[in-house]
Write a protein that holds these residues in place. Structure first.
Motif, PDB file in Angstrom:
ATOM      1  N   GLU A 119     -18.250   5.642  10.559  1.00  0.00           N
ATOM      2  CA  GLU A 119     -17.085   6.006  11.381  1.00  0.00           C
ATOM      3  C   GLU A 119     -16.802   4.945  12.427  1.00  0.00           C
ATOM      4  O   GLU A 119     -15.655   4.589  12.679  1.00  0.00           O
ATOM      5  N   TYR A 140      -5.723   7.602   1.910  1.00  0.00           N
ATOM      6  CA  TYR A 140      -5.647   8.852   2.675  1.00  0.00           C
ATOM      7  C   TYR A 140      -6.755   8.932   3.717  1.00  0.00           C
ATOM      8  O   TYR A 140      -6.522   9.326   4.866  1.00  0.00           O
ATOM      9  N   GLU A 141      -7.965   8.552   3.322  1.00  0.00           N
ATOM     10  CA  GLU A 141      -9.099   8.656   4.235  1.00  0.00           C
ATOM     11  C   GLU A 141      -8.916   7.780   5.470  1.00  0.00           C
ATOM     12  O   GLU A 141      -9.361   8.136   6.565  1.00  0.00           O
ATOM     13  N   SER A 142      -8.258   6.636   5.306  1.00  0.00           N
ATOM     14  CA  SER A 142      -8.048   5.696   6.408  1.00  0.00           C
ATOM     15  C   SER A 142      -6.837   6.064   7.260  1.00  0.00           C
ATOM     16  O   SER A 142      -6.664   5.535   8.355  1.00  0.00           O
ATOM     17  N   ASN A 198     -15.194   1.947  10.697  1.00  0.00           N
ATOM     18  CA  ASN A 198     -13.819   2.284  10.305  1.00  0.00           C
ATOM     19  C   ASN A 198     -12.883   2.287  11.513  1.00  0.00           C
ATOM     20  O   ASN A 198     -11.759   1.788  11.426  1.00  0.00           O
ATOM     21  N   GLN A 215     -16.151   9.975  -2.756  1.00  0.00           N
ATOM     22  CA  GLN A 215     -14.708   9.760  -2.672  1.00  0.00           C
ATOM     23  C   GLN A 215     -13.945  11.085  -2.573  1.00  0.00           C
ATOM     24  O   GLN A 215     -14.469  12.145  -2.903  1.00  0.00           O
ATOM     25  N   MET A 216     -12.693  10.974  -2.164  1.00  0.00           N
ATOM     26  CA  MET A 216     -11.782  12.115  -2.253  1.00  0.00           C
ATOM     27  C   MET A 216     -11.609  12.481  -3.718  1.00  0.00           C
ATOM     28  O   MET A 216     -11.590  11.603  -4.589  1.00  0.00           O
ATOM     29  N   ILE A 260      -8.882   3.755  -0.149  1.00  0.00           N
ATOM     30  CA  ILE A 260      -9.058   4.859   0.794  1.00  0.00           C
ATOM     31  C   ILE A 260      -7.767   5.085   1.590  1.00  0.00           C
ATOM     32  O   ILE A 260      -7.788   5.266   2.808  1.00  0.00           O
ATOM     33  N   ARG A 276      -6.040  13.873  -4.524  1.00  0.00           N
ATOM     34  CA  ARG A 276      -5.146  12.710  -4.583  1.00  0.00           C
ATOM     35  C   ARG A 276      -3.867  13.058  -5.340  1.00  0.00           C
ATOM     36  O   ARG A 276      -2.771  12.676  -4.928  1.00  0.00           O
TER      37      ARG A 276
END
Length: 199
Positions: free
Chosen positions: A81, A115-117, A84, A158-159, A113, A164
């Motif tokens: 975290e 969405y995650e970012s 990131n 992963q998502m 990434i 997705r």
């Protein structure tokens, strides 16, 4: 200008689709590649990494010690975290500056990434590349020389593809038998028509 996010899980064939787009003379910003560059060039990132990882975050010649950074990154969710939070804002700013330099009607951000970012907030449309898990697994094992267990662990982090798919505007199935180029062409026509309607 329409900004399109290109995403998908490990082994789905994102890079293949990105190369198809480049062949169509569509600018593609590769976030993974640019993040690695910025970890070398950005004074902000360099300061943060040295603060958290120590002076040995960088080799004597000034290059990034990728093994040491990876060890720090995977040692704890908090570490991931931190990195990131340090890297993503710099990449975001770099992407927006890159967009300002483009003069075509469409640009693409390639990002595993997305969405995650939170980078999905920077784009107007999202194009998801997907493939069956077994296909992705075999591709990555062959590409990286990794074991099945190692690849499955990366996939599990992963998502999900279901999430997705729920969030994407367009989907390309890259299972080895589908007409990826034809599907991509059809999607690009739809995106371009939407741009023309807005104009």
């Amino acid at each position: 200008m329409i900004k399109v996010g290109l995403t998908g899980g490990i082994g789905c064939g994102k890079s293949y689709v990105a190369d198809l787009l480049r062949r169509r003379h569509i600018p593609v910003y590769d976030t993974d590649k640019e993040a690695k560059r910025l970890m070398m060039e950005s004074a902000t990132i360099r300061r943060g990494l040295v603060d958290w990882v120590g002076e040995r975050a960088y080799m004597p010649d000034g290059t990034l010690d990728r093994e040491r950074i990876a060890s720090y990154l995977f040692a704890s969710p908090l570490h991931a975290e931190r990195i990131n939070r340090l890297v993503h804002p710099v990449v975001q700013d770099d992407f927006l500056q890159w967009v300002d330099k483009q003069d075509g009607p469409l640009v693409v951000m390639e990002c595993a990434i997305l969405y995650e970012s939170g980078f999905d907030r920077l784009v107007d449309e999202v194009l998801l590349v997907r493939a069956p898990e077994r296909v992705c697994l075999e591709r990555v094992m062959k590409r990286d020389g990794a074991s099945e267990a190692q690849v499955k662990a990366r996939m599990a982090a992963q998502m999900s593809d279901e999430e997705r798919c729920r969030r994407a505007h367009y989907i390309i199935n890259n299972d080895g038998g589908s007409d990826v180029e034809g599907t991509l062409r059809d999607i690009w026509v739809k995106i371009d028509r939407g741009r023309l309607r807005e104009d």
